[in-house]
Motif scaffolding. Structure first.
Motif, PDB file in Angstrom:
ATOM      1  N   ILE A  69      -6.575  -8.251  -8.522  1.00 52.90           N
ATOM      2  CA  ILE A  69      -6.352  -9.343  -9.473  1.00 52.90           C
ATOM      3  C   ILE A  69      -5.697 -10.533  -8.776  1.00 52.90           C
ATOM      4  CG2 ILE A  69      -5.091 -10.033 -11.556  1.00 52.90           C
ATOM      5  CD1 ILE A  69      -7.555  -8.370 -12.130  1.00 52.90           C
ATOM      6  N   ALA A  70      -4.728 -10.254  -7.937  1.00 55.21           N
ATOM      7  CA  ALA A  70      -4.065 -11.349  -7.203  1.00 55.21           C
ATOM      8  C   ALA A  70      -5.055 -12.067  -6.293  1.00 55.21           C
ATOM      9  CB  ALA A  70      -2.899 -10.805  -6.385  1.00 55.21           C
ATOM     10  N   ILE A 105      -6.371   3.813   0.131  1.00 59.75           N
ATOM     11  CA  ILE A 105      -5.373   2.865   0.636  1.00 59.75           C
ATOM     12  C   ILE A 105      -5.539   2.662   2.136  1.00 59.75           C
ATOM     13  CG2 ILE A 105      -2.902   2.516   1.025  1.00 59.75           C
ATOM     14  CD1 ILE A 105      -2.447   4.025  -1.685  1.00 59.75           C
ATOM     15  N   SER A 144      -9.240   5.413  -8.803  1.00 56.33           N
ATOM     16  CA  SER A 144      -7.785   5.389  -8.755  1.00 56.33           C
ATOM     17  C   SER A 144      -7.397   5.364  -7.286  1.00 56.33           C
ATOM     18  CB  SER A 144      -7.265   6.646  -9.442  1.00 56.33           C
ATOM     19  OG  SER A 144      -5.897   6.813  -9.190  1.00 56.33           O
ATOM     20  N   ALA A 145      -6.377   4.590  -6.967  1.00 55.93           N
ATOM     21  CA  ALA A 145      -5.945   4.515  -5.570  1.00 55.93           C
ATOM     22  C   ALA A 145      -5.490   5.887  -5.093  1.00 55.93           C
ATOM     23  CB  ALA A 145      -4.800   3.518  -5.436  1.00 55.93           C
ATOM     24  N   ASP A 167      -9.960  -2.937  -4.937  1.00 52.73           N
ATOM     25  CA  ASP A 167      -8.545  -2.777  -5.250  1.00 52.73           C
ATOM     26  C   ASP A 167      -7.795  -1.814  -4.326  1.00 52.73           C
ATOM     27  OD1 ASP A 167      -6.534  -3.754  -6.968  1.00 52.73           O
ATOM     28  OD2 ASP A 167      -6.483  -1.843  -8.036  1.00 52.73           O
ATOM     29  N   ASN A 168      -8.283  -1.618  -3.120  1.00 54.71           N
ATOM     30  CA  ASN A 168      -7.672  -0.602  -2.251  1.00 54.71           C
ATOM     31  C   ASN A 168      -6.191  -0.820  -2.020  1.00 54.71           C
ATOM     32  OD1 ASN A 168     -10.609  -0.872  -1.691  1.00 54.71           O
ATOM     33  ND2 ASN A 168     -10.190   0.995  -0.538  1.00 54.71           N
ATOM     34  N   LEU A 169      -5.754  -2.076  -1.948  1.00 54.71           N
ATOM     35  CA  LEU A 169      -4.333  -2.363  -1.724  1.00 54.71           C
ATOM     36  C   LEU A 169      -3.642  -2.838  -3.004  1.00 54.71           C
ATOM     37  CD1 LEU A 169      -4.533  -4.024   1.807  1.00 54.71           C
ATOM     38  CD2 LEU A 169      -4.142  -1.622   1.213  1.00 54.71           C
ATOM     39  N   GLY A 170      -4.310  -2.648  -4.158  1.00 55.95           N
ATOM     40  CA  GLY A 170      -3.696  -3.038  -5.424  1.00 55.95           C
ATOM     41  C   GLY A 170      -3.643  -4.544  -5.610  1.00 55.95           C
ATOM     42  N   LEU A 171      -4.469  -5.275  -4.860  1.00 53.85           N
ATOM     43  CA  LEU A 171      -4.394  -6.738  -4.880  1.00 53.85           C
ATOM     44  C   LEU A 171      -5.626  -7.398  -5.486  1.00 53.85           C
ATOM     45  CD1 LEU A 171      -2.720  -7.193  -1.368  1.00 53.85           C
ATOM     46  CD2 LEU A 171      -1.686  -7.762  -3.584  1.00 53.85           C
TER      47      LEU A 171
END
Lengths: 347, 347
Positions: free
Chosen positions: A206-207, A280, A274-275, A200-204
């Motif tokens: 799930i997408a 990031i 947590s990011a 999940d480093n870029l918050g993506l």
């Protein structure tokens, strides 16, 4: 919604989470979490050291509890959910580690390697199949290879006997369009189910998991609360929600799949990922998230910005096992910053 | 990367975060955070009560600090970054609240309403424009209206003088394809820039923001560490990373935009949002995230599952302001559960 294919959801919390917990997971934590995973109905629960079977060592970190004890403790809590392990040839030997895991009742061996080195998985996959257990192939750091190279490597694993192929986004570097392209090709061209393992480093995360499913993936990995290396993985509770909303059949009990998040939050409080600026930039640079701690140490020691170190490691296409380059890069950035080497060529 | 349009990044931390902090943000927190936001180079910093100008009240929660003091404290820290406020007609009056904000030096008024009620924004938008300040229109809970209805409502706001239109995903209910469809239509058919404001209930805030940008949005909202209502917003530090990676020009200093996450983590430790079973189901059900606390209270009181309450609220298409229905729904679920009303028709 009868037109959507059934999805195999793999729970990697007690393996990828080992990275986030400096490999100090206790037997009590294994038992409590395994019971929650079983209740939620995940297809597989992966257990062990973050780097897989046989990896506990001074070099990459020692597990608190011997591997066999962890596997047996988990197995005793599982009925429908099957026990799986991560296997990296080099760490894991056939004679010692795979033999021990077989005795502990492991049902699935996920044999992984750097995404361009499928050759090294042949003996391990072949052995697991020869004793009648299930084996999948796992291509790690898969953002570093083109879709055509990944297909070639996956086909090798399939020819060795792999009954599933998982692409790992070990650096959390993918955007959804990348996933669509690569998973789409593999799903269309392989004879075995294809899976995706997100970070999940870029918050993506799930997408990207959703993009994988839409491109034909039938296997999806996650961890409760994202408990895993670096910025963590695709949270299982969110995967459960999007699978439900998109109408994919699974073996999950929806509310109990949501509950694993609260179980993990209690068991591993204070260690949930947590990011941060570091994770990031690690994702942007395409560097393995597990480098975060040594990079931070080196940067502090030499008075440079850890984010600059990550960008430079990315430019050098460093991969797991090349931790010695971290200090070299940090040293060079410090020299440049202090002007001690003004004649050095621009990067 | 000269072909990508420049993006206006709006920092809503000191407004949406008010929800996550029960409106108890101090002047010292305003000053510290505003300085970090200015250093990062965000285009706008939105400040105030979670429900906007004039909303501090017993009914929706009282702010610790008077609005005018918060706005002046922020304004004193800003130079390039402009000060903005959220304005909901009904809470905010022109005579008292907008006048006060004008005196405090607010430069942008984002006038919002439920997505089908643009009419109520006419006087506020008109007034702001008549005194020479900037006004945008904001359509909240936009997942509840079709793209055609949203276009019609947005055109009304544009006709009133709005110089930008923002779609809010107030429930965190969107999937990327929904965003592409709605933002794509608005961006193609309006004469003013279009923006998107995400919530992270389904873990899709960054993917949805990216979908909005790719569909033509020129304005994007976020909050540091996602500090906002429910599961929080699109984290600014992650937005900065994906904007950079995709080559969108912005006014940001990249490392300082990453740093706002650490500033917020320190200032608001213990109150940062995190996905839970409640926020996830709230997103799936399409109910405003701000309902989480009253739903939990009612569910505990009546011994029912708060997630069932959210699903039922979603079926009833409840919106902000209808908090009284929460207790009614919880009561009905309790009656069904206890068999006190066995003759009731199945839902």
């Amino acid at each position: 919604m009868p037109d959507k294919p059934s999805i195999t959801v793999c729970d990697a919390t007690l393996r990828d989470g080992s990275h986030a917990y400096s490999h100090q997971i206790t037997l009590e934590q294994v038992r409590t979490y395994a019971a929650a995973s079983e209740a939620a109905g995940f297809s597989f629960l992966e257990v062990g050291h973050g780097n897989g079977l046989g990896a506990s060592s001074l070099q990459v970190g020692e597990s608190l509890v011997p591997e066999g004890d962890m596997l047996r403790a988990a197995k005793a809590c599982l009925r429908r959910t099957k026990l799986s392990v991560h296997v990296i040839p080099g760490f894991a030997t056939i004679q010692r580690d795979i033999a021990g895991a077989l005795e502990a009742g492991v049902e699935l061996f996920r044999v992984g390697c750097h995404c361009t080195e499928a050759d090294i998985t042949q003996r391990h996959i072949g052995h697991v199949r020869s004793v009648g257990r299930e084996a999948w192939g796992v291509l790690m750091m898969s953002h570093m290879a083109s879709k055509d190279v990944l297909l070639e490597e996956a086909k090798k694993m399939q020819s060795y006997g792999a009954q599933g192929i998982v692409l790992m986004d070990s650096a959390g570097a993918y955007f959804p369009a990348d996933v669509t392209e690569k998973i789409g090709l593999l799903a269309g061209r392989l004879d075995v189910p294809v899976g995706f393992h997100a970070h999940d480093n870029l918050g993506l995360s799930i997408a990207n998991s959703l993009a994988a499913l839409e491109a034909g993936a039938r296997i999806i990995d996650g961890t409760a609360k994202g408990f895993g290396a670096g910025a963590g993985n695709a949270p299982l509770e969110l995967l459960a929600a999007v699978l439900r909303q998109r109408g994919y059949p699974t073996s999950l009990d929806f509310y109990k799949a949501l509950d694993v998040a609260e179980v993990a939050a209690k068991l591993f409080a204070g260690s949930l990922p947590s990011a941060s600026g570091i994770t990031i930039v690690s994702g942007l640079a395409g560097v393995f998230s597990g480098f975060a701690k040594p990079v931070q140490r080196a940067a502090t020691q030499l008075g440079v910005d850890p984010r600059d170190v990550f960008f430079e490691l990315g430019r050098r296409k460093v991969v797991g096992g090349q931790e010695d380059i971290i200090l070299e890069v940090a040293n060079e950035l410090a020299r440049r910053k202090n002007g001690a080497n003004p004649g050095a060529p621009a990067p």
